[in-house]
Write a protein that holds these residues in place. Sequence first.
Motif, PDB file in Angstrom:
ATOM      1  N   LYS A   3     -92.458  28.412 -43.343  1.00 18.61           N
ATOM      2  CA  LYS A   3     -90.817  29.795 -42.953  1.00 18.61           C
ATOM      3  C   LYS A   3     -92.352  30.778 -42.985  1.00 18.61           C
ATOM      4  O   LYS A   3     -93.293  31.377 -44.401  1.00 18.61           O
ATOM      5  N   CYS A  31     -92.490  26.953 -33.506  1.00 17.56           N
ATOM      6  CA  CYS A  31     -92.094  27.586 -34.094  1.00 17.56           C
ATOM      7  C   CYS A  31     -90.254  27.971 -33.777  1.00 17.56           C
ATOM      8  O   CYS A  31     -90.173  27.803 -32.330  1.00 17.56           O
ATOM      9  N   LEU A  48     -90.641  33.390 -38.983  1.00 17.97           N
ATOM     10  CA  LEU A  48     -90.005  31.776 -38.267  1.00 17.97           C
ATOM     11  C   LEU A  48     -90.887  31.272 -38.607  1.00 17.97           C
ATOM     12  O   LEU A  48     -90.998  31.038 -39.644  1.00 17.97           O
ATOM     13  N   ASP A  49     -89.859  29.736 -38.769  1.00 15.60           N
ATOM     14  CA  ASP A  49     -90.138  28.659 -38.885  1.00 15.60           C
ATOM     15  C   ASP A  49     -90.510  28.098 -37.861  1.00 15.60           C
ATOM     16  O   ASP A  49     -90.015  28.099 -37.131  1.00 15.60           O
ATOM     17  N   CYS A  50     -91.878  27.415 -38.607  1.00 17.56           N
ATOM     18  CA  CYS A  50     -92.639  26.494 -38.157  1.00 17.56           C
ATOM     19  C   CYS A  50     -93.127  24.907 -38.515  1.00 17.56           C
ATOM     20  O   CYS A  50     -93.167  24.917 -39.551  1.00 17.56           O
ATOM     21  N   THR A  51     -93.995  24.279 -37.620  1.00 19.86           N
ATOM     22  CA  THR A  51     -94.343  23.132 -38.087  1.00 19.86           C
ATOM     23  C   THR A  51     -95.125  22.945 -39.037  1.00 19.86           C
ATOM     24  O   THR A  51     -95.160  21.276 -40.145  1.00 19.86           O
ATOM     25  N   ASP A  55     -99.200  26.332 -36.050  1.00 16.57           N
ATOM     26  CA  ASP A  55     -98.732  26.978 -35.257  1.00 16.57           C
ATOM     27  C   ASP A  55     -98.048  27.957 -36.222  1.00 16.57           C
ATOM     28  O   ASP A  55     -97.922  28.831 -34.783  1.00 16.57           O
ATOM     29  N   ALA A  56     -98.343  28.729 -36.758  1.00 21.08           N
ATOM     30  CA  ALA A  56     -97.676  29.934 -36.962  1.00 21.08           C
ATOM     31  C   ALA A  56     -98.886  31.099 -37.136  1.00 21.08           C
ATOM     32  O   ALA A  56     -97.995  31.998 -36.290  1.00 21.08           O
TER      33      ALA A  56
END
Length: 84
Positions: A3, A31, A48-51, A55-56
């Motif tokens: 996050k 994301c 942002l919620d990213c894997t 990726d973020a």
Amino acid sequence: MVKVYLLIELLRAANAGDVSTKIRSIEFDACKLANIVVLADDKLVAQLDCTSGRDANAAVLTKITPIEGVVQTNVMGAVTPVER
């Protein structure tokens, strides 16, 4: 999952509502935009919620930073939630 909490600073001439709408319309690869709030006329806060952190990083640098009106994007925090 990571996050990422962002403070997005805008040009004085930019409209915070318009920039917020542009960010909401972005198709992020790995994301999801969890939330974005207009903090002031020249500031937005977003989550942002990213894997992954990679990726973020890509989402911030290639998708958010180039938007017209965005002057600076600060990562205020990056959290990896722990399941108990």
